[in-house]
Design an enzyme around this catalytic site. Structure first.
Site, PDB file in Angstrom:
ATOM      1  N   GLU A 143      19.437  11.090   9.311  1.00 32.32           N
ATOM      2  CA  GLU A 143      19.291  12.005  10.505  1.00 32.32           C
ATOM      3  C   GLU A 143      18.929  13.546  10.061  1.00 32.32           C
ATOM      4  O   GLU A 143      19.481  14.320  10.337  1.00 32.32           O
ATOM      5  CB  GLU A 143      20.565  11.925  11.305  1.00 32.32           C
ATOM      6  CG  GLU A 143      20.840  10.588  11.874  1.00 32.32           C
ATOM      7  CD  GLU A 143      19.957  10.321  13.174  1.00 32.32           C
ATOM      8  OE1 GLU A 143      19.337  11.189  13.494  1.00 32.32           O
ATOM      9  OE2 GLU A 143      20.397   9.519  13.616  1.00 32.32           O
ATOM     10  N   GLU A 199      21.951   0.950  10.630  1.00 30.55           N
ATOM     11  CA  GLU A 199      23.348   0.983  11.491  1.00 30.55           C
ATOM     12  C   GLU A 199      22.920   0.200  12.556  1.00 30.55           C
ATOM     13  O   GLU A 199      21.865   0.113  13.270  1.00 30.55           O
ATOM     14  CB  GLU A 199      23.259   2.538  12.037  1.00 30.55           C
ATOM     15  CG  GLU A 199      23.531   3.397  10.786  1.00 30.55           C
ATOM     16  CD  GLU A 199      23.818   4.944  11.219  1.00 30.55           C
ATOM     17  OE1 GLU A 199      24.218   5.156  12.375  1.00 30.55           O
ATOM     18  OE2 GLU A 199      23.720   5.583  10.495  1.00 30.55           O
TER      19      GLU A 199
HETATM   20  C1  IPT Z   1      24.152   7.717  14.087  1.00 27.25           C
HETATM   21  C2  IPT Z   1      24.659   8.374  12.936  1.00 27.25           C
HETATM   22  O1  IPT Z   1      23.521   8.227  11.823  1.00 27.25           O
HETATM   23  C3  IPT Z   1      25.922   7.993  12.290  1.00 27.25           C
HETATM   24  O2  IPT Z   1      26.129   8.968  11.413  1.00 27.25           O
HETATM   25  C4  IPT Z   1      26.698   8.057  13.423  1.00 27.25           C
HETATM   26  O3  IPT Z   1      26.790   9.282  14.096  1.00 27.25           O
HETATM   27  C5  IPT Z   1      26.458   7.131  14.403  1.00 27.25           C
HETATM   28  O4  IPT Z   1      24.943   7.413  14.870  1.00 27.25           O
HETATM   29  C6  IPT Z   1      27.078   6.938  15.650  1.00 27.25           C
HETATM   30  O5  IPT Z   1      28.674   6.742  15.244  1.00 27.25           O
HETATM   31  S1  IPT Z   1      22.996   8.732  15.076  1.00 27.25           S
HETATM   32  C7  IPT Z   1      22.909   8.162  16.651  1.00 27.25           C
HETATM   33  C8  IPT Z   1      23.007   9.193  17.321  1.00 27.25           C
HETATM   34  C9  IPT Z   1      21.685   7.242  16.888  1.00 27.25           C
END
Ligand code: IPT
Length: 965
Positions: A416, A486
């Site tokens: 990010e 993720e």
């Molecule tokens: C995504 C992040 O990469 C991760 O660090 C964490 O924040 C996760 O979301 C949520 O828990 S960013 C998301 C806003 C798409």
């Protein structure tokens, strides 16, 4: 600057440069025959509010720190009683004015006086290594300023041999919580300053090993491994088991057993230079991109991964070896085969464990600038040349430190951080330095710099399109493999929909799997709350319990999400096989490299949930991808009843990560179906002498309202239709989600405050019928609900008919009945278990007989919310009642109401219901649900898929009650 009169040592804090005075990065190794001295332990500590509150005289030998306090290194001072942690997801907790940081800049001065061991060699040099300091440190040894550095989760070394004395060495470290580096470290986690990884003094003999690069590839066509160790200092490389004895820089090719996450074969070797011998653990493997796929040793791999932040509920990111090992063992035992080290290189020992136990690793750089999204990425450091040296320094410190780990199969630029020239510069440098590993970064949808198309939280539908290659996109991207770096946001109850993702991953080659977000809840152990989350330390800006979104609870006990994930990603699929044959089981090896020889199989038959026969099942040692139909012994003879077969795959022998007998996978299927209960309606309702009660078989009702009062001797309170559940984090969804956030809608509609209006209590020949309308204030919609009670004298049957009235456009949270019992402790049921399940999180629910206590049925989500339902329950016994379902039902029992659960912010808010809360003497509240709405992953991803919606439509369901006496 002219008004600064005192001598200050803080200019570097707001400097974009990575540091000064430090040695170039180099390979990390766990041990060598050179001496070392750990400087971990208790250090003298002084905390200041600003970076320049104190001068640097504390670094001088002879300084009297007698009135300072102490902290443990490694550690974070905010978790040791000095200041407080702050949790923000992506917002910078200070004004965004790079590279400036706030005047209030907690600064920890650390002092440690040490003697050299008596046998510390007099010759050679020495290096002082810091494995991790957040966020910026300046270091002095014996009064000499060594330099300063940033890059919190990266190692930094200084040359110090010339400064060492046999005794009374004074090591002084000034650590600032905020620095220019903080702009590059905006990961979603607690801000935790301190010297949080090891500090070590390393003897560096003359002609010692400096940097070295172990290249150990595997040719799957020939079965040969090629080893070449490039070393800054020439020497020899020996691997006794392979008869290798070559000079550094010289290749040796020999037959080897390759390293994979499934078969982590490591060969012990030694790199010996004139002055040092370094043990090597060599894994031969080749990672390549071919046919648009990530292949290891010639075969595509499927990542069944998790994102792992380093976390310990008391020590924060200062993890000890046992905790790291526990993480690896838990991953292996739950069928996880991959880790993304979100979002920074982990403690180096973690990678040693991944090599040893076998996990694919995406090693991610310590880089995130997410907060710049708030200003459309204006001034983003990754697109500003002034910051590029810092970015390159971070890339190099990661790659050089970790390059010799076979487990590391991909580098990641960070998380990010938008897009920009700095990222491209990092990518070019990494590709040049290590062309043997693909490069990952999610933030650039065009994949200009990367070798894999990576996304986070993409919905199933889009993932399927990507699998089919119909997603379009930049030309370069179209030829790349896809991973979800993720997905499956494990916040609170959930994530739902994992099995649906896995089906897609298995169907389309291009989809090479994903990494669930995330491994562990970052709750902080706290006397007030059990576990604290964002806002509990009075932060002016915070993101609440978004920091508790892991598959493990903070104490590392598995949450139902991990149990579900284990089942969904099991390496062997066991399912009802061949056509129409109920005693054939189809076994499929879903591994990428190993055959099934490490597993033993067991069959069993259950009648009414009780195992009546069992034995060993012989399954061929199928190669990866192969299936076989295996015949089961015939089903049991004798008195029938609902019958299942269950087949389990167990470890055939002890492994490094679990003992023989550990269950790796299972399958279950129905052989003979269940006969639903039948209760002939032979009894008629009878009005009692006083006229206020009605008796029907074993039951007594209130004659005016039709409310059930008792079944036999068991008092029942408040039995009525229930549609409300304490919204889960996934029901509530994240603010930025585009889809409907039903948790909010349910509340707006008033489903948590339904009113129940009895319209008629009708006693007929064979039934007591109670007609009601269930609806919230202020709305025209409602649920016409009819309770029809019948009995055969012993048992009491309730049939609930629900007809929605009005314009129901929202799904219902749940649909069933709830009631209070005065007490219940032991619960026994025949149905799904042992753990909780919801419509899209039910893969791991095994049908059998289960026992638990009411307390044991609760899932301790750090922020309380709906939890604990058991699926497919045929019958249950609790509190003196036996309840049988027609059809099967979802069972929930708790010592508080859904309203109390909903109101609680922490587990400590949940106290057993008392007479005064409920207006009755109920001690346990029971929900028997005909249906539940799906869970989904909308706290950061898709909501439940349509097939898991609980739509409001005409529905009928029954329960049969009897008193067990
Ligand atoms: C995504 C992040 O990469 C991760 O660090 C964490 O924040 C996760 O979301 C949520 O828990 S960013 C998301 C806003 C798409």
């Amino acid at each position: 600057m002219s008004f600064r009169s005192r001598r200050t040592v803080t200019d570097h804090v707001e400097d974009v440069s990575p540091g000064s005075g430090v040695l170039p990065p180099r390979a990390r190794y766990a041990s060598s025959d050179a001496m070392s001295l750990s400087l971990n332990g208790s250090w003298r500590f002084r905390l200041s509010r600003t970076a320049d509150a104190e001068d640097d005289s504390f670094a001088e030998p002879g300084y009297d720190a007698g009135d300072w306090t102490e902290v443990t290194v490694p550690g974070h001072w905010v978790l040791q009683g000095h200041g407080s942690p702050i949790y923000t997801n992506h917002l910078y907790p200070f004004p965004v004015d790079p590279p400036r940081v706030p005047t209030e800049n907690p600064t920890g001065d650390h002092l440690r006086v040490f003697d050299l061991p008596a046998d510390w060699p007099a010759d050679g040099d020495a290096a002082l290594r810091f494995d991790g300091v957040e966020s910026c440190a300046r270091v002095w040894l014996n009064g000499t300023d060594l330099g300063e550095f940033k890059g919190s989760r990266l190692p930094h070394e200084f040359t110090v041999g010339h400064l060492l004395r046999p005794a009374g060495n004074v090591l002084a470290v000034r650590v600032h919580q905020w620095s220019a580096g903080s702009y590059l470290e905006d990961q979603d986690q607690w801000w935790l300053p301190g010297i949080f990884r090891d500090v070590t003094l390393l003897h560096r003999p003359a002609a010692c090993v400096q940097d070295f690069f172990v290249h150990a590839s595997y040719d799957h066509a020939t079965g040969a491994g090629t080893l070449r160790v490039d070393s800054d200092v020439a020497g020899r490389v020996t691997v006794p088991a392979l008869d290798i004895d070559v000079a550094t820089g010289e290749p040796a090719t020999v037959p080897v057993r390759p390293w994979t996450a499934e078969t982590p074969v490591l060969y012990d070797g030694v790199l010996a230079t004139g002055g040092e011998r370094v043990p090597l653990r060599i894994g031969f493997r080749t990672v390549e991109l071919s046919d648009g796929l990530i292949k290891v040793n010639g075969r595509p791999v499927l990542f069944k991964g998790v994102n792992r932040h380093e976390w310990h509920p008391e020590k924060g990111r200062a993890l000890d070896l046992d905790t790291m090992r526990e993480d690896v063992l838990l991953m292996k035992r739950h069928n996880i085969n991959a880790v993304r080290t979100s979002h920074y290189p982990p403690h180096p020992a973690f990678l040693d464990l991944c090599d040893e136990y076998g996990l694919w690793v995406i090693d991610e750089c310590d880089l995130e600038t997410h907060g710049f999204v708030e200003q459309d990425w204006r001034d983003n450091p990754v697109d500003d040349d002034r910051w590029t040296p810092a970015l390159l320094d971070r890339a190099a410190r990661m790659v050089e430190r970790d390059k010799n780990h076979p487990s590391v199969v991909m580098w990641s630029l960070g998380n990010e951080a938008g897009t920009g020239r700095g990222l491209t510069a990092m990518a070019e440098w990494i590709h040049g330095r290590d062309p043997s590993r693909p490069l990952h970064y999610e933030g650039d949808r065009d994949c200009r710099d990367t070798d894999v198309y990576s996304r986070m939280y993409a919905f199933h539908e889009e993932v399927e399109r990507i699998g089919e290659g119909l997603d379009g996109g930049a030309h370069r991207r179209r030829g790349l493999p896809f991973i979800l770096c993720e997905y499956g946001h494990a916040m609170g109850n959930g994530p739902g929909g994992l099995a649906d993702y896995q089906r897609l991953f298995e169907r389309y080659d291009r989809l090479q799997g994903g990494f669930v977000w995330e491994w562990i809840d970052h709750g902080i152990k706290d006397d007030r709350y059990g576990y604290a989350y964002g806002g509990d330390f009075g932060e002016e800006l915070h993101d609440g319990n978004f920091v508790c979104d892991g598959l493990l609870f903070p104490d590392r006990s598995p949450s139902p999400g991990l149990i579900e994930y284990k089942k969904v990603i099991e390496p062997v699929r066991i399912e009802g096989g061949g056509e129409g044959s109920d005693s054939t089981v189809r076994v499929t090896n879903l591994q990428d490299f190993a055959d099934l020889s490490a597993l033993a199989f067991e069959w069993s038959y259950q009648v009414e949930g009780e195992t009546v026969e069992a034995g060993a099942l012989s399954v061929p040692a199928l190669a990866p991808g192969e299936s076989a139909d295996v015949k089961l012994p015939g089903p049991p003879e004798g008195p029938g009843g609902e019958t299942h077969w269950t087949v389990r795959a167990l470890l055939a022998a002890d492994t490094a990560w679990a003992p023989k007998g550990h269950v790796v996978a299972w399958g279950q299927a129905v052989v003979a179906p269940r006969t639903p209960p039948s209760v002939p309606a032979t009894e008629r309702p009878v009005r009692g002498p006083a006229g206020d009660l009605i008796t029907l078989g074993p039951a007594v009702f209130d004659a005016r309202t039709g409310a059930l009062r008792r079944v036999g001797e068991v008092e029942v309170t408040g039995l009525r239709l229930d549609v409300w559940r304490a919204p889960t984090d996934n029901d509530d969804g994240a603010e930025w989600q585009t889809g409907t956030r039903y948790g909010l809608l349910w509340r707006r509609l008033g489903l948590h405050r339904m009113r129940h209006r009895p319209d008629a209590v009708e006693a007929s020949e064979d039934a007591l019928t109670v007609r009601t309308r269930v609806a919230p204030a202020a709305r025209e919609l409602g649920l016409a609900t009819v309770y029809r009670w019948t009995s055969d004298g012993e048992r009491l049957r309730l049939t609930v008919s629900v007809s929605p009235e009005g314009d129901w456009t929202v799904p219902l949270p749940r649909l069933g009945i709830r009631f209070g019992l005065s007490a219940a402790d032991e619960v026994r049921w025949y149905g799904g278990g042992p753990g909780e399940a919801y419509p899209d999180t039910r893969s791991a629910s095994l049908v059998a007989r289960w026992d638990a206590t009411v307390d044991g049925l609760q899932t301790p989500y750090v922020r309380p919310q709906e939890n604990g339902a058991r699926a497919d329950v045929r019958w249950a016994r609790l509190g003196g009642l036996r309840i049988e379902g027609d059809p099967e039902f979802w069972l929930t029992a708790r010592r508080w109401t859904s309203e109390q659960l909903d109101a609680a912010r922490h587990l400590t808010d949940l106290t057993p219901a008392t007479a005064s809360d409920s207006g009755s003497a109920a001690g346990v509240w029971v929900n028997l649900d005909h249906a539940q709405h799906g869970i989904g992953s909308q706290s950061c991803g898709p909501g439940p898929l349509p097939q898991y919606f609980l739509r409001a439509e005409p529905t009928e369901f029954s329960f049969v009650f009897s008193a067990t006496g």
